[in-house]
Design a protein around this motif. Structure first.
Motif, PDB file in Angstrom:
ATOM      1  N   ASP A   1       1.178   1.648   9.440  1.00  0.00           N
ATOM      2  CA  ASP A   1       0.217   1.513  10.384  1.00  0.00           C
ATOM      3  C   ASP A   1       0.486  -0.005  11.373  1.00  0.00           C
ATOM      4  OD1 ASP A   1      -1.252   3.668   9.904  1.00  0.00           O
ATOM      5  OD2 ASP A   1      -2.941   2.817   8.953  1.00  0.00           O
TER       6      ASP A   1
ATOM      7  N   ARG B   1      -4.525  -1.648  -4.263  1.00  0.00           N
ATOM      8  CA  ARG B   1      -5.842  -1.456  -4.091  1.00  0.00           C
ATOM      9  C   ARG B   1      -5.854   0.019  -4.459  1.00  0.00           C
ATOM     10  NH1 ARG B   1      -6.474  -3.030   1.732  1.00  0.00           N
ATOM     11  NH2 ARG B   1      -8.196  -1.473   1.743  1.00  0.00           N
TER      12      ARG B   1
ATOM     13  N   SER C   1      -0.071 -14.304   1.480  1.00  0.00           N
ATOM     14  CA  SER C   1       0.218 -13.561   2.719  1.00  0.00           C
ATOM     15  C   SER C   1       1.097 -14.730   3.528  1.00  0.00           C
ATOM     16  CB  SER C   1      -1.139 -13.163   3.463  1.00  0.00           C
ATOM     17  OG  SER C   1      -1.867 -14.461   3.789  1.00  0.00           O
TER      18      SER C   1
ATOM     19  N   GLU D   1       1.317  -9.120  -1.186  1.00  0.00           N
ATOM     20  CA  GLU D   1       0.490  -8.624  -0.861  1.00  0.00           C
ATOM     21  C   GLU D   1      -0.996  -9.418  -0.721  1.00  0.00           C
ATOM     22  OE1 GLU D   1      -1.323  -5.389  -0.306  1.00  0.00           O
ATOM     23  OE2 GLU D   1      -2.975  -6.328  -0.487  1.00  0.00           O
ATOM     24  N   LYS D   2      -1.930  -9.208  -0.079  1.00  0.00           N
ATOM     25  CA  LYS D   2      -2.944 -10.377   0.063  1.00  0.00           C
ATOM     26  C   LYS D   2      -3.924 -10.105  -1.052  1.00  0.00           C
ATOM     27  CE  LYS D   2      -6.040  -8.648   3.628  1.00  0.00           C
ATOM     28  NZ  LYS D   2      -6.699  -8.670   5.071  1.00  0.00           N
TER      29      LYS D   2
ATOM     30  N   ASP E   1      -3.622  13.114   3.397  1.00  0.00           N
ATOM     31  CA  ASP E   1      -2.729  14.001   3.408  1.00  0.00           C
ATOM     32  C   ASP E   1      -1.435  13.500   3.394  1.00  0.00           C
ATOM     33  OD1 ASP E   1      -4.411  16.476   3.767  1.00  0.00           O
ATOM     34  OD2 ASP E   1      -5.073  15.145   5.481  1.00  0.00           O
TER      35      ASP E   1
ATOM     36  N   TYR F   1     -10.411   7.021  -0.032  1.00  0.00           N
ATOM     37  CA  TYR F   1     -10.627   8.457   0.454  1.00  0.00           C
ATOM     38  C   TYR F   1      -9.390   9.316   0.177  1.00  0.00           C
ATOM     39  CZ  TYR F   1      -8.412   5.408   3.888  1.00  0.00           C
ATOM     40  OH  TYR F   1      -7.533   4.445   4.409  1.00  0.00           O
TER      41      TYR F   1
ATOM     42  N   GLY G   1      -1.315   9.364   9.262  1.00  0.00           N
ATOM     43  CA  GLY G   1      -1.211   7.724   8.986  1.00  0.00           C
ATOM     44  C   GLY G   1      -0.246   7.510   7.517  1.00  0.00           C
ATOM     45  N   SER G   2      -0.506   8.169   6.741  1.00  0.00           N
ATOM     46  CA  SER G   2       0.185   7.789   5.675  1.00  0.00           C
ATOM     47  C   SER G   2       1.647   8.605   5.511  1.00  0.00           C
ATOM     48  CB  SER G   2      -0.371   8.575   4.336  1.00  0.00           C
ATOM     49  OG  SER G   2      -1.740   8.172   4.123  1.00  0.00           O
TER      50      SER G   2
ATOM     51  N   SER H   1       0.812  -1.201  -0.077  1.00  0.00           N
ATOM     52  CA  SER H   1       0.003  -0.039  -0.011  1.00  0.00           C
ATOM     53  C   SER H   1       0.958   1.331   0.101  1.00  0.00           C
ATOM     54  CB  SER H   1      -1.106  -0.092   1.054  1.00  0.00           C
ATOM     55  OG  SER H   1      -1.659   1.075   1.312  1.00  0.00           O
ATOM     56  N   ILE H   2       1.139   1.885   1.165  1.00  0.00           N
ATOM     57  CA  ILE H   2       1.978   3.021   1.225  1.00  0.00           C
ATOM     58  C   ILE H   2       3.401   2.641   1.905  1.00  0.00           C
ATOM     59  CG2 ILE H   2       2.193   5.231   2.412  1.00  0.00           C
ATOM     60  CD1 ILE H   2      -1.062   5.386   2.049  1.00  0.00           C
ATOM     61  N   ALA H   3       3.418   2.097   3.064  1.00  0.00           N
ATOM     62  CA  ALA H   3       4.806   1.797   3.600  1.00  0.00           C
ATOM     63  C   ALA H   3       5.452   0.897   2.908  1.00  0.00           C
ATOM     64  CB  ALA H   3       4.582   1.124   4.836  1.00  0.00           C
TER      65      ALA H   3
ATOM     66  N   GLY I   1      -4.633  12.262  10.790  1.00  0.00           N
ATOM     67  CA  GLY I   1      -4.493  12.492   9.664  1.00  0.00           C
ATOM     68  C   GLY I   1      -3.074  12.361   9.188  1.00  0.00           C
TER      69      GLY I   1
ATOM     70  N   ASP J   1       1.900  -4.293   6.557  1.00  0.00           N
ATOM     71  CA  ASP J   1       0.423  -4.788   6.229  1.00  0.00           C
ATOM     72  C   ASP J   1      -0.856  -4.374   7.107  1.00  0.00           C
ATOM     73  OD1 ASP J   1       1.713  -6.366   8.228  1.00  0.00           O
ATOM     74  OD2 ASP J   1       0.753  -8.123   7.891  1.00  0.00           O
TER      75      ASP J   1
ATOM     76  N   ARG K   1      -6.141   8.135  -2.049  1.00  0.00           N
ATOM     77  CA  ARG K   1      -5.265   7.166  -1.368  1.00  0.00           C
ATOM     78  C   ARG K   1      -4.851   6.115  -2.616  1.00  0.00           C
ATOM     79  NH1 ARG K   1      -5.667   2.236   0.484  1.00  0.00           N
ATOM     80  NH2 ARG K   1      -4.484   1.865   2.491  1.00  0.00           N
TER      81      ARG K   1
HETATM   82  C1  LIG Z   1     -10.991   6.984   6.693  1.00  0.00           C
HETATM   83  C2  LIG Z   1      -9.666   6.965   6.873  1.00  0.00           C
HETATM   84  C3  LIG Z   1      -9.373   8.394   6.727  1.00  0.00           C
HETATM   85  C4  LIG Z   1      -7.596   8.430   6.703  1.00  0.00           C
HETATM   86  N1  LIG Z   1      -7.343   9.741   6.461  1.00  0.00           N
HETATM   87  C5  LIG Z   1      -5.949   9.813   6.486  1.00  0.00           C
HETATM   88  C6  LIG Z   1      -5.510  11.385   6.085  1.00  0.00           C
HETATM   89  O1  LIG Z   1      -5.974  12.393   6.023  1.00  0.00           O
HETATM   90  N2  LIG Z   1      -4.021  11.412   6.134  1.00  0.00           N
HETATM   91  C7  LIG Z   1      -3.341  10.469   6.334  1.00  0.00           C
HETATM   92  O2  LIG Z   1      -1.790  10.649   6.374  1.00  0.00           O
HETATM   93  N3  LIG Z   1      -3.718   8.986   6.630  1.00  0.00           N
HETATM   94  C8  LIG Z   1      -4.949   9.069   6.608  1.00  0.00           C
HETATM   95  N4  LIG Z   1      -5.401   7.677   6.984  1.00  0.00           N
HETATM   96  C9  LIG Z   1      -4.728   6.560   7.306  1.00  0.00           C
HETATM   97  C10 LIG Z   1      -3.890   6.046   6.210  1.00  0.00           C
HETATM   98  O3  LIG Z   1      -4.875   5.411   5.123  1.00  0.00           O
HETATM   99  C11 LIG Z   1      -2.900   4.826   6.761  1.00  0.00           C
HETATM  100  O4  LIG Z   1      -2.343   5.234   8.002  1.00  0.00           O
HETATM  101  C12 LIG Z   1      -1.997   4.367   5.549  1.00  0.00           C
HETATM  102  O5  LIG Z   1      -2.790   3.648   4.437  1.00  0.00           O
HETATM  103  C13 LIG Z   1      -0.945   3.515   6.005  1.00  0.00           C
HETATM  104  O6  LIG Z   1      -0.424   2.667   5.102  1.00  0.00           O
HETATM  105  P1  LIG Z   1       0.341   1.300   5.442  1.00  0.00           P
HETATM  106  O7  LIG Z   1       1.068   1.086   3.875  1.00  0.00           O
HETATM  107  O8  LIG Z   1       1.016   1.559   6.674  1.00  0.00           O
HETATM  108  O9  LIG Z   1      -1.071   0.521   5.674  1.00  0.00           O
HETATM  109  P2  LIG Z   1      -2.167   0.081   4.813  1.00  0.00           P
HETATM  110  O10 LIG Z   1      -2.472   1.521   3.974  1.00  0.00           O
HETATM  111  O11 LIG Z   1      -3.340  -0.246   5.893  1.00  0.00           O
HETATM  112  O12 LIG Z   1      -1.810  -0.943   3.786  1.00  0.00           O
HETATM  113  C14 LIG Z   1      -1.582  -2.597   4.094  1.00  0.00           C
HETATM  114  C15 LIG Z   1      -1.446  -3.167   2.871  1.00  0.00           C
HETATM  115  O13 LIG Z   1      -1.413  -4.542   3.317  1.00  0.00           O
HETATM  116  C16 LIG Z   1      -2.103  -5.418   2.866  1.00  0.00           C
HETATM  117  N5  LIG Z   1      -2.256  -6.541   3.740  1.00  0.00           N
HETATM  118  C17 LIG Z   1      -3.305  -6.576   4.908  1.00  0.00           C
HETATM  119  N6  LIG Z   1      -2.873  -7.775   5.537  1.00  0.00           N
HETATM  120  C18 LIG Z   1      -1.943  -8.246   4.721  1.00  0.00           C
HETATM  121  C19 LIG Z   1      -1.324  -9.657   5.112  1.00  0.00           C
HETATM  122  N7  LIG Z   1      -1.711 -10.441   6.200  1.00  0.00           N
HETATM  123  N8  LIG Z   1      -0.387 -10.174   3.986  1.00  0.00           N
HETATM  124  C20 LIG Z   1      -0.131  -9.379   3.032  1.00  0.00           C
HETATM  125  N9  LIG Z   1      -0.537  -8.189   2.889  1.00  0.00           N
HETATM  126  C21 LIG Z   1      -1.606  -7.878   3.680  1.00  0.00           C
HETATM  127  C22 LIG Z   1      -3.272  -4.739   2.608  1.00  0.00           C
HETATM  128  O14 LIG Z   1      -4.305  -5.246   1.563  1.00  0.00           O
HETATM  129  C23 LIG Z   1      -3.017  -3.290   2.123  1.00  0.00           C
HETATM  130  O15 LIG Z   1      -2.532  -3.448   0.834  1.00  0.00           O
HETATM  131  C24 LIG Z   1      -6.999   7.491   6.965  1.00  0.00           C
HETATM  132  C25 LIG Z   1      -7.381   6.206   7.105  1.00  0.00           C
HETATM  133  C26 LIG Z   1      -9.058   5.929   7.294  1.00  0.00           C
HETATM  134  C27 LIG Z   1      -9.636   4.641   7.347  1.00  0.00           C
END
Ligand SMILES: Cc1cc2nc3c(=O)[nH]c(=O)nc-3n(C[C@H](O)[C@H](O)[C@H](O)COP(=O)(O)OP(=O)(O)OC[C@H]3O[C@@H](n4cnc5c(N)ncnc54)[C@H](O)[C@@H]3O)c2cc1C
Length: 406
Positions: free
Chosen positions: A302, A45, A133, A39-40, A52, A49, A314-315, A18-20, A312, A163, A111
């Motif tokens: 996350d 994806r 996964s 990626e599962k 930032d 929404y 998380g990303s 996703s992002i990280a 706001g 994840d 996103r």
């Molecule tokens: C409604 C809402 C509004 C938000 N608004 C903001 C905002 O304004 N600003 C901001 O910075 N952040 C915002 N966030 C938070 C932001 O979306 C997350 O902090 C950010 O996406 C985290 O990125 P990540 O890559 O750590 O995890 P995620 O984006 O959660 O990605 C995890 C990835 O891992 C995959 N996955 C899950 N389980 C497994 C597994 N077991 N094995 C392999 N793959 C797996 C998933 O499919 C996904 O692709 C918001 C979140 C929500 C829900």
């Protein structure tokens, strides 16, 4: 300092694209590691929404060369309008005044656009395995034996869980999420719906104590809206959160019950939720781990330190954390030292941003009539003083230069 020839034979598995995940993959590849991302989902994806990217995180995407693409995809929101129980206007503000963002520097993008841009930087350079996964991790002196859900088995030098908040990799290593989850007192539903009000590049938010309903038009009057229903739940609705009971029917019923009798357009929004095919329901919470790694396995974004949508951030934490982790792995020959350096250099930034919820990050969602009145007074004052103060936590980490690549 390790050289490129040291890193080339180091194989890293990342869970999550996703992002990280893609950010970490990009920087590790640049430092010469052999990277696999599992990626599962069937593919990265899309959609989703608006989010930032702010402060220090802007420097990460700049370093990856995707800043121009993200600027082109920027959502240009003209105003946020706050409404009372009957739908009458309380205040109309510029979005930056609400978020503490810096106009002309910080970004708001869909996103899916961010994920696509990050994936695009590395898709041809590292191995992506979709629809799979991690099921099992067995660590030993020479690496980590990974068993995938598909039944395949492979060995890596290090594994990183990127994840997400409900990380399956974290569960495999440390057990249930409850031990790390800090519940923040809200549940929410997000979905897209028809643009019933003909809104264009603006957000409208209705509040009563403990209940909020927002419509976010990130496009024109003909484009769909992002609907957001966020409500106070003093006790965590565990039956809704637990994996076995993640039933959209249960979630829809809870939301519909909560908003019974609500004014403005809320009845239409709840009706649209029943029709939506992209409903995302969760509770607002943070992940707080005493340590972000164990042996050869570490966590980022996350999965390690979700700050919740109330901040706001998380990303931005996911981007900055991935950069810092890759840099630590590139500059330390040993994974134990690398993971320790990553945590030492990044934890304060994470803590400051997670603390935004304690410093009024939830102020947009007051739970009592008095708190709502105070918030409304604060919003009216902000209209009178439009100069916005950037939030120091967003830029609290000065990004170190990338590690040498040769
Ligand atoms: C409604 C809402 C509004 C938000 N608004 C903001 C905002 O304004 N600003 C901001 O910075 N952040 C915002 N966030 C938070 C932001 O979306 C997350 O902090 C950010 O996406 C985290 O990125 P990540 O890559 O750590 O995890 P995620 O984006 O959660 O990605 C995890 C990835 O891992 C995959 N996955 C899950 N389980 C497994 C597994 N077991 N094995 C392999 N793959 C797996 C998933 O499919 C996904 O692709 C918001 C979140 C929500 C829900």
């Amino acid at each position: 300092m390790t050289s490129r020839s040291d890193t080339a034979h180091r194989k890293v598995l990342i869970a999550g694209a996703s992002i990280a995940g893609p950010t970490l993959a990009y920087w590790l590849h640049r430092y010469g590691f052999a990277v696999t991302v599992v990626e599962k989902a069937h593919a990265p994806r899309g959609g989703g929404y608006p989010i930032d990217v702010r402060g220090t995180a802007i420097e990460v995407v700049r370093g990856m060369g995707v800043l121009p693409r993200l600027r082109a995809a920027q959502i240009d929101t003209a105003r946020f309008t706050f409404l009372d129980a009957d739908g009458a206007e309380v205040a109309t503000l510029h979005p930056h005044a609400v978020a503490g963002s810096v106009e002309g520097q910080d970004l708001e993008v869909a996103r899916g656009d961010l994920t696509a841009a990050l994936y695009g930087t590395v898709r041809d350079d590292v191995e992506f395995v979709f629809d799979d996964s991690i099921d099992r991790l067995d660590q030993h002196g020479n690496g980590v034996d990974v068993t995938f859900r598909s039944g395949k088995q492979r060995t890596f030098d290090a594994v990183v869980g990127a994840d997400g908040m409900h990380s399956g990799t974290r569960k495999v290593l440390f057990g249930p999420e409850e031990q790390f989850h800090r519940y923040l007192g809200y549940a929410f539903a997000v979905f897209t719906m028809p643009n019933i009000l003909g809104l264009s590049r603006e957000l409208m938010m209705w509040n009563t104590p403990g209940r909020a309903a927002a419509l976010y038009a990130t496009g024109d009057a003909t484009d769909d809206l992002h609907a957001f229903l966020n409500f106070h739940q003093p006790e965590q609705p565990l039956d809704v959160v637990r994996e076995s009971l993640r039933d959209p029917g249960v979630q829809r019923d809870l939301v519909a019950r909560t908003y019974t009798g609500a004014g403005w357009e809320v009845a239409s929004i709840v009706e649209a939720m029943h029709q939506a095919d992209d409903l995302f329901f969760d509770t607002a919470g943070q992940i707080r781990m005493p340590g972000w790694s164990s042996g050869r396995v570490a966590f980022v974004g996350d999965a390690a330190y979700a700050p919740s949508f109330l901040t706001g951030q998380g990303s931005s934490l996911a981007l900055v954390g991935a950069y810092m982790l890759a840099r630590s792995l590139a500059t330390h020959g040993d994974h134990v030292d690398a993971f320790a350096a990553y945590e030492r250099d990044t934890r304060e930034f994470v803590t400051m941003n997670q603390a935004l919820v304690d410093k009024g990050g939830a102020r947009l969602f007051p739970t009592t009539a008095e708190a709502l009145e105070r918030r409304n007074a604060m919003l009216r004052e902000t209209v009178a003083m439009p100069a916005t103060t950037p939030q120091p936590a967003h830029s609290a980490l000065v990004l170190p230069e990338p590690a040498p690549t040769a």
